[in-house]
Scaffold this motif. Sequence first.
Motif, PDB file in Angstrom:
ATOM      1  N   ALA A 101     -10.862  10.603  -1.766  1.00 27.36           N
ATOM      2  CA  ALA A 101     -10.690   9.650  -1.170  1.00 27.36           C
ATOM      3  C   ALA A 101     -11.516   8.390  -1.438  1.00 27.36           C
ATOM      4  O   ALA A 101     -12.446   8.898  -0.844  1.00 27.36           O
ATOM      5  CB  ALA A 101      -9.645   9.493  -0.324  1.00 27.36           C
ATOM      6  N   ALA A 125       0.547   3.988  -2.693  1.00 23.95           N
ATOM      7  CA  ALA A 125       0.507   5.468  -3.039  1.00 23.95           C
ATOM      8  C   ALA A 125       1.323   6.638  -2.943  1.00 23.95           C
ATOM      9  O   ALA A 125       0.692   7.607  -3.290  1.00 23.95           O
ATOM     10  CB  ALA A 125       0.297   5.407  -0.470  1.00 23.95           C
ATOM     11  N   LEU A 167      -6.408   1.895   0.241  1.00 23.90           N
ATOM     12  CA  LEU A 167      -5.201   3.232   0.264  1.00 23.90           C
ATOM     13  C   LEU A 167      -4.207   3.105   1.659  1.00 23.90           C
ATOM     14  O   LEU A 167      -4.837   2.685   2.211  1.00 23.90           O
ATOM     15  CB  LEU A 167      -6.293   4.522   0.083  1.00 23.90           C
ATOM     16  N   LYS A 209       1.053  -0.775  -0.531  1.00 24.13           N
ATOM     17  CA  LYS A 209      -0.031   0.182  -0.217  1.00 24.13           C
ATOM     18  C   LYS A 209       1.157   1.498  -0.150  1.00 24.13           C
ATOM     19  O   LYS A 209       0.924   2.262  -1.314  1.00 24.13           O
ATOM     20  CB  LYS A 209      -0.976   0.272   1.539  1.00 24.13           C
ATOM     21  N   GLY A 233      -8.118   3.179  -4.412  1.00 25.11           N
ATOM     22  CA  GLY A 233      -6.761   1.827  -4.028  1.00 25.11           C
ATOM     23  C   GLY A 233      -6.836   0.709  -5.270  1.00 25.11           C
ATOM     24  O   GLY A 233      -8.183   0.483  -6.132  1.00 25.11           O
TER      25      GLY A 233
END
Length: 159
Positions: free
Chosen positions: A75, A60, A113, A56, A108
Amino acid sequence: MKITILAVGKIKEKFYTEAVNEYMKRLSRYCKLEILQVIDEKTAENSSAVEMEIVKEKEAERLLKKIPESAYVIALEIHGKELDSPALAEKINALGISGISHIVFVIGGSLGLHKSVSARADYSLSFSKMTFPHQLMRVILLEQLYRSYRIINGEPYHK
């Protein structure tokens, strides 16, 4: 208004690609739309929590590099605020009225995310407590954006 959908991974299935293209065409009369993708990290089935966090974090880093500093970031997260379609339309309209000219929606990868993306977000939005494939989420988001613009413009939409 410029809308960017920033997503981890690329769409592999043709039927998702066709749906995305259809909604991009429909939305072109309401906003300037772009879809940006970053490479997803491969995740082993039996990954540890530490390994999943590293995945992740790498995703990111790629996402955050693509977000302009001046953009308003929404988000998509399971623990975000749930809105109905008229409320999402009102949110988008209010942002435009307040002078926001660029909204970035972030989707994501399969693990969600990283907290650094959540920290950068101005708003956290949930479409449901259910989990959806991230490829399908693009289609759902595009449909809701199209519906939002129909509502904003006083045009009929399917209820």
